[in-house]
Design a protein around this motif. Sequence first.
Motif, PDB file in Angstrom:
ATOM      1  N   ASN A  83      44.274  53.678  40.149  1.00 25.24           N
ATOM      2  CA  ASN A  83      42.966  54.315  40.284  1.00 25.24           C
ATOM      3  C   ASN A  83      42.135  53.445  41.217  1.00 25.24           C
ATOM      4  O   ASN A  83      41.876  52.274  40.912  1.00 25.24           O
ATOM      5  N   PHE A  84      41.785  53.995  42.360  1.00 24.48           N
ATOM      6  CA  PHE A  84      40.890  53.310  43.306  1.00 24.48           C
ATOM      7  C   PHE A  84      40.283  54.464  44.096  1.00 24.48           C
ATOM      8  O   PHE A  84      40.788  54.842  45.152  1.00 24.48           O
ATOM      9  N   TYR A  85      39.221  55.036  43.496  1.00 28.69           N
ATOM     10  CA  TYR A  85      38.679  56.308  43.996  1.00 28.69           C
ATOM     11  C   TYR A  85      38.155  56.220  45.425  1.00 28.69           C
ATOM     12  O   TYR A  85      37.991  57.234  46.082  1.00 28.69           O
ATOM     13  N   GLN A 175      29.745  44.444  42.358  1.00 26.54           N
ATOM     14  CA  GLN A 175      29.719  45.565  43.309  1.00 26.54           C
ATOM     15  C   GLN A 175      30.928  45.500  44.236  1.00 26.54           C
ATOM     16  O   GLN A 175      31.302  44.429  44.717  1.00 26.54           O
ATOM     17  N   THR A 176      31.514  46.673  44.476  1.00 20.17           N
ATOM     18  CA  THR A 176      32.635  46.800  45.425  1.00 20.17           C
ATOM     19  C   THR A 176      32.063  46.993  46.828  1.00 20.17           C
ATOM     20  O   THR A 176      30.934  47.475  46.989  1.00 20.17           O
ATOM     21  N   LEU A 177      32.863  46.682  47.831  1.00 17.67           N
ATOM     22  CA  LEU A 177      32.457  46.917  49.222  1.00 17.67           C
ATOM     23  C   LEU A 177      32.044  48.380  49.436  1.00 17.67           C
ATOM     24  O   LEU A 177      32.685  49.292  48.911  1.00 17.67           O
ATOM     25  N   TYR A 236      38.598  49.076  28.696  1.00 14.34           N
ATOM     26  CA  TYR A 236      39.319  50.077  29.480  1.00 14.34           C
ATOM     27  C   TYR A 236      39.325  49.657  30.950  1.00 14.34           C
ATOM     28  O   TYR A 236      38.393  48.999  31.438  1.00 14.34           O
ATOM     29  N   GLY A 237      40.384  50.082  31.636  1.00 10.73           N
ATOM     30  CA  GLY A 237      40.651  49.614  32.992  1.00 10.73           C
ATOM     31  C   GLY A 237      39.506  49.760  33.973  1.00 10.73           C
ATOM     32  O   GLY A 237      39.377  48.960  34.904  1.00 10.73           O
ATOM     33  N   PHE A 238      38.659  50.774  33.772  1.00 13.05           N
ATOM     34  CA  PHE A 238      37.622  51.003  34.791  1.00 13.05           C
ATOM     35  C   PHE A 238      36.585  49.890  34.865  1.00 13.05           C
ATOM     36  O   PHE A 238      35.849  49.782  35.847  1.00 13.05           O
TER      37      PHE A 238
HETATM   38  N1  MTE Z   1      37.328  49.637  41.155  1.00 10.55           N
HETATM   39  C1  MTE Z   1      36.868  50.378  42.163  1.00 10.55           C
HETATM   40  N2  MTE Z   1      36.101  49.799  43.103  1.00 10.55           N
HETATM   41  N3  MTE Z   1      37.123  51.703  42.278  1.00 10.55           N
HETATM   42  C2  MTE Z   1      37.867  52.363  41.328  1.00 10.55           C
HETATM   43  O1  MTE Z   1      38.081  53.586  41.451  1.00 10.55           O
HETATM   44  N4  MTE Z   1      39.125  52.198  39.240  1.00 10.55           N
HETATM   45  C3  MTE Z   1      39.132  51.515  37.943  1.00 10.55           C
HETATM   46  C4  MTE Z   1      39.392  50.017  38.101  1.00 10.55           C
HETATM   47  N5  MTE Z   1      38.601  49.462  39.181  1.00 10.55           N
HETATM   48  C5  MTE Z   1      38.375  51.618  40.245  1.00 10.55           C
HETATM   49  C6  MTE Z   1      38.101  50.228  40.194  1.00 10.55           C
HETATM   50  C7  MTE Z   1      40.081  52.104  37.033  1.00 10.55           C
HETATM   51  S1  MTE Z   1      39.696  53.648  36.394  1.00 10.55           S
HETATM   52  C8  MTE Z   1      41.225  51.454  36.635  1.00 10.55           C
HETATM   53  S2  MTE Z   1      42.237  52.111  35.407  1.00 10.55           S
HETATM   54  C9  MTE Z   1      41.640  50.199  37.269  1.00 10.55           C
HETATM   55  O2  MTE Z   1      40.780  49.816  38.337  1.00 10.55           O
HETATM   56  C10 MTE Z   1      43.044  50.352  37.819  1.00 10.55           C
HETATM   57  O3  MTE Z   1      43.505  49.138  38.356  1.00 10.55           O
HETATM   58  P1  MTE Z   1      44.975  49.079  39.010  1.00 10.55           P
HETATM   59  O4  MTE Z   1      45.082  50.232  39.949  1.00 10.55           O
HETATM   60  O5  MTE Z   1      45.083  47.763  39.697  1.00 10.55           O
HETATM   61  O6  MTE Z   1      45.945  49.205  37.865  1.00 10.55           O
END
Ligand code: MTE
Length: 320
Positions: A83-85, A175-177, A236-238
């Motif tokens: 997941n990296f939208y 914060q992400t880029l 949770y991963g997010f």
């Molecule tokens: N970080 C950014 N900037 N954008 C994203 O979409 N997705 C999150 C998280 N960090 C995300 C993010 C989600 S929903 C999850 S489950 C994890 O990253 C997934 O990490 P992975 O792909 O390394 O397993």
Amino acid sequence: MLIRKSQDIDSSEITPKEVYLNRRRFIQEAALAATGLASAALTAELPGSRHANAGEKLQFRKSEIGIQGEDMTPFKDITTYNNFYEFGTDKSDPARYAHTLRTIPWTVSVEGHVKQDRIYDVESLLKMHPSLEERVYRMRCVEGWSMVIPWIGIPLASVIKAVQPTSKARYVAFQTLYDPKQLPGQRRAVLRWPYVEGLRMDEALHPLTILAVGLYGETLLNQNGAPIRLVVPWKYGFKSIKSIVKIRFVDREPPTSWNLAQPREYGFYSNVNPEVDHPRWSQARERRIGEFFKRRTLMFNGYADQVAGLYSGMDLRKYY
Ligand code: MTE
């Protein structure tokens, strides 16, 4: 892809941290001075490099913190099911499209309630801890799947202690880029960009919380959040925000991307909790990637002994 564990790797093959750091610095300086084309040519010369500096061997020590006795998720799954939208909403999108992200040069701005606002390169942050550590963590996505990942990184606490937040700092915001050219998914309003996340100060200082720069002994591939990302294994991963460019010390609970998008579904804390279901998904069970049968999800993702104390007295249904 051949995956070798660190003990299988001859020490002569491992890039010492200083060499790694110096090389990255050299490349960064060169890249800063040169055109994009020139820097691409430079990084292409790195042994084992994929894009930019991704996939280079790292020297690290195995940490006693983390889990043991569970099979690690294969490298292929960790790097192709993401997941990296910012690169699309499909699990396969990040691996296909994340090559547009340039991770050299890269800086992280540390600001807010801190002794001194300052911009750091990744190497300067890594130097705040004696060595890179491998931490094998169980990771649980709110969508119901899980993985076991051998992360390489340093405790976030080491960075926090080194930069000296003031007494007003109660939370840490990340914060992400933001750059739709490099992160083309940001052209679509699936989330409010840039991606933001936050932790309470005690969560940020917890020894399990790390800033990761690698996995399986190599620098992160872009799809996993290169060059530096957060990893908070009991949430949770997010919450584990990728490709961080800003760390801000604040006095109030900072906004978080998924809470902004769907506040009823995603709270600030987002601790893994099999007893509190997401409105659309039960959180009681999970599917470990690569396994057929589902398994029970553990409270705080199995890290309750270490982290439950952070939330004593809190109603975890209210603070979900
Ligand atoms: N970080 C950014 N900037 N954008 C994203 O979409 N997705 C999150 C998280 N960090 C995300 C993010 C989600 S929903 C999850 S489950 C994890 O990253 C997934 O990490 P992975 O792909 O390394 O397993």
